[in-house]
Design a protein around this motif. Structure first.
Motif, mmCIF file in Angstrom:
data_model
loop_
_atom_site.group_PDB
_atom_site.id
_atom_site.type_symbol
_atom_site.label_atom_id
_atom_site.label_comp_id
_atom_site.label_asym_id
_atom_site.label_seq_id
_atom_site.Cartn_x
_atom_site.Cartn_y
_atom_site.Cartn_z
ATOM 1 N N GLY A 24 0.790 -1.229 0.000
ATOM 2 C CA GLY A 24 0.000 0.000 0.000
ATOM 3 C C GLY A 24 0.814 1.266 0.000
ATOM 4 O O GLY A 24 0.427 2.256 0.616
ATOM 5 N N LYS A 25 1.947 1.244 -0.646
ATOM 6 C CA LYS A 25 2.795 2.443 -0.681
ATOM 7 C C LYS A 25 2.362 3.370 -1.826
ATOM 8 O O LYS A 25 1.654 2.956 -2.742
ATOM 9 C CB LYS A 25 4.246 2.021 -0.908
ATOM 10 N N ASN A 26 2.862 4.583 -1.772
ATOM 11 C CA ASN A 26 2.520 5.561 -2.807
ATOM 12 C C ASN A 26 3.414 5.391 -4.028
ATOM 13 O O ASN A 26 4.094 4.398 -4.179
ATOM 14 C CB ASN A 26 2.689 6.969 -2.262
ATOM 15 N N TYR A 27 3.405 6.419 -4.830
ATOM 16 C CA TYR A 27 4.278 6.456 -5.997
ATOM 17 C C TYR A 27 4.099 5.255 -6.904
ATOM 18 O O TYR A 27 5.052 4.568 -7.237
ATOM 19 C CB TYR A 27 5.748 6.546 -5.586
ATOM 20 N N VAL A 28 2.872 4.977 -7.241
ATOM 21 C CA VAL A 28 2.666 3.921 -8.214
ATOM 22 C C VAL A 28 1.445 4.279 -9.051
ATOM 23 O O VAL A 28 0.413 4.717 -8.532
ATOM 24 C CB VAL A 28 2.529 2.537 -7.549
ATOM 25 N N ASN A 29 1.620 4.159 -10.310
ATOM 26 C CA ASN A 29 0.564 4.490 -11.267
ATOM 27 C C ASN A 29 -0.731 3.750 -10.939
ATOM 28 O O ASN A 29 -0.755 2.535 -10.841
ATOM 29 C CB ASN A 29 1.054 4.098 -12.657
ATOM 30 N N PRO A 30 -1.799 4.544 -10.786
ATOM 31 C CA PRO A 30 -3.089 3.955 -10.400
ATOM 32 C C PRO A 30 -3.510 2.808 -11.316
ATOM 33 O O PRO A 30 -4.060 1.808 -10.847
ATOM 34 C CB PRO A 30 -4.064 5.112 -10.538
ATOM 35 N N ARG A 31 -3.226 2.958 -12.585
ATOM 36 C CA ARG A 31 -3.657 1.922 -13.516
ATOM 37 C C ARG A 31 -2.871 0.634 -13.258
ATOM 38 O O ARG A 31 -3.422 -0.453 -13.179
ATOM 39 C CB ARG A 31 -3.448 2.398 -14.961
ATOM 40 N N LYS A 32 -1.591 0.826 -13.087
ATOM 41 C CA LYS A 32 -0.736 -0.324 -12.818
ATOM 42 C C LYS A 32 -1.134 -0.982 -11.494
ATOM 43 O O LYS A 32 -1.185 -2.199 -11.358
ATOM 44 C CB LYS A 32 0.717 0.148 -12.733
ATOM 45 N N ARG A 33 -1.403 -0.117 -10.543
ATOM 46 C CA ARG A 33 -1.809 -0.628 -9.229
ATOM 47 C C ARG A 33 -3.009 -1.555 -9.378
ATOM 48 O O ARG A 33 -3.022 -2.658 -8.832
ATOM 49 C CB ARG A 33 -2.137 0.556 -8.308
#
Lengths: 335, 335
Positions: A24-33
DNA sequence: ATGAAAGCGCTAACAT
DNA sequence: ATGTTAGCGCTTTCAT
């Protein structure tokens, strides 16, 4: 077993990205997530605790140390602690130990090897070395039902509570009050101390022959002690048992020997375990705030683990005298 | 925290050698072994479980799944299992679950992430998927107190045992026998089935209104059910409770309402928990071989883990009717 | 009999 | 925002 790499390869991303999503960390593309989340779902991927523990130097597991001969009170208490610990995201590992040095040392070794995040002590350990070792490992500890210098602990004022118990008996007109306690644990000694002080305050002479020390704090120990006592004499109108477990054994023998509780002998316990209210007669006792004790123990440990400070503290929780049916006015003509 | 490398460096040997010594393997110079052993002793080195678990793909930890609302019987049983598991060198992780799919799925995820060596089920799980997942992970499972197709299990003949309990009542002249059982678990249903069959055999008509199903198998549930029953009628001379915990609650209410046990109402339980013999009156019950069940569960799991085979087995252990004081001859004139 | 090296599955620091 | 890399502490081939 499916791993983080499998997911990464399957989706053509790097393991780090998957790790970030999984945690659940930040810095990750929502789509990829989204994509990764779905893959996790579909593959049934579950992170490997051992691997995480190794790299993070945390295991999300805490140890609970409790006596090998644990009684009903301790059973209830650890179930409560377990529940709260779980709510903080910890697992629980149990360490049953006997009251001797060898057992404590072995426990210490296991404690070390487990890479625990913290330890809750329900069994008293008096060896300074034990605590020093843990503190060297930066392992937060909290003690419940006893206290030790510089160790955060949660307990009731044992001596005062025991005095209240005995005062209840004295207030009922009892003067020939016997006590049955157990071995090893300090709380057992403290409760005896409270017994004596209440006697002092009432001007009743201390009589060590009225105090029996059983090996454990269990109902069986209570039975044995009571049997032993009755072999000697019936020169008592009330019994103060250091734990409800002991009291239950005491009542059993009393009743078996044809003595009525409370008409012939009053019995008071300590702890207020679940079954106390189901006994016939219902057991008069001192209630320890089990639920609070468990919650506080878990909470303080959690704070210690997450470095939210206040590790050095001693919590003395309120207890309560619960008058039920096992104690009654002493009817004997002027003793 | 001191590691295998530290020892190696300190002694000028390779980590492999230290590892070999630490694990009692052969092919190591006796003199060197001595040296290493001493260093281990002196430094207080303890192997890191997480690291071992990762590389060996074993954690030496087994999971015990038990109901969130565990009663005294289950408390006793898991303590026994814990003890035996420990004697085989395993640690124990507890998984408290509720009786619903979500809880089971969550448990399954945790089970996976822990890299456990095996699982003991004290709470029944009826979902085939659960077992399939575990078997895909090569995770040995044993079920205790219930059975499931193809899963090694340990239990008593619930139905027959229940019949014996009810037959005891019938033999005492009771014909208006009510039953109180709990929800969810199959053993509860099996015990009801035994109750009915015993009635059939005695030519007593089945009357579903005589059977009450409580939410749990606890003393509190027993109290509530008995209260409910008394609100409706007193048309019974005996109560068969599906567990001792229930029976204890039943007796409590009976006595509170001024009904004498066993003079007015006989009560019989099931399990023979520790406290049964301390109740007033002592509880008549069916004894489950707790000690054996625990030992067998641990043993079978251990065999499964070490691939000593015989994983596919069902052990039906003997039970025993323990007649104590809570049941008596039915004195009512011809009902 | 012993050491070197690889790798278990993951996270975190660093680079981009 | 994402990939590359290193490394946690241990066991286990594989050489020697």
């Amino acid at each position: 077993m499916i791993s983080i790499k499998d997911i990464a390869r399957q989706l053509g991303v790097s393991p780090s990205t998957v790790s970030r999503v999984a945690n659940g960390k930040n810095y990750v593309n929502p789509r990829k997530r989204e994509l990764i989340l779905r893959a996790i779902e579909e593959t049934g991927y579950v992170p490997n605790k051992a691997a995480r523990a190794m790299v993070m130097k945390r295991s999300f597991t805490v140890g609970i140390v409790l006596p090998y001969t644990f009684n009903m009170f301790q059973r209830q208490l650890f179930a409560i602690i377990e529940r709260h610990l779980e709510s903080f995201g910890y697992h629980t590992l149990f360490f049953f130990i006997k009251f001797d040095g060898a057992s404590e040392r072995e426990c210490l070794a296991r404690l070390k090897s487990e890479k625990l995040d913290g330890v809750i002590l329900l069994q008293e350990i008096r060896d300074r070395v034990f605590y020093d070792s843990l503190s060297r490992l930066q392992l937060p500890v909290v003690a419940s039902t006893f206290s030790f210098p510089d160790i955060p602990s949660i307990h009731v004022d044992e001596t005062q509570a025991a005095m209240d118990a005995v005062n209840h008996l004295i207030g009922l007109g009892h003067r020939r009050i016997n006590m049955i306690s157990g071995s090893d644990a300090t709380f057992g000694k403290l409760r005896v101390e409270g017994y004596y002080r209440a006697l002092d305050a009432a001007g009743i002479e201390r009589d060590p022959s009225r105090v029996l020390i059983a090996p454990f704090y269990t109902a069986e120990s209570g039975m044995n002690s009571m049997r032993e006592l009755l072999l000697k004499n019936r020169n008592f109108s009330a019994i103060y048992a250091a734990t409800d477990d002991l009291a239950i054994g005491v009542m059993r023998i009393l009743i078996d020997k044809g003595l009525r509780v409370p008409e012939d002998v009053s019995v008071i316990g300590f702890d207020d375990i679940e079954i106390a209210d189901y006994m016939v007669p219902r057991l008069t006792t001192i209630r320890q705030p089990l639920e609070d004790m468990g919650r506080q123990a878990a909470l303080i440990l959690h704070r210690g683990i997450t470095r939210q400070g206040m590790a050095r503290q001693e919590q003395v929780l309120p207890y309560k005298l619960i008058v039920r049916e096992s104690t009654a006015q002493n009817n004997e003509k002027g003793e």
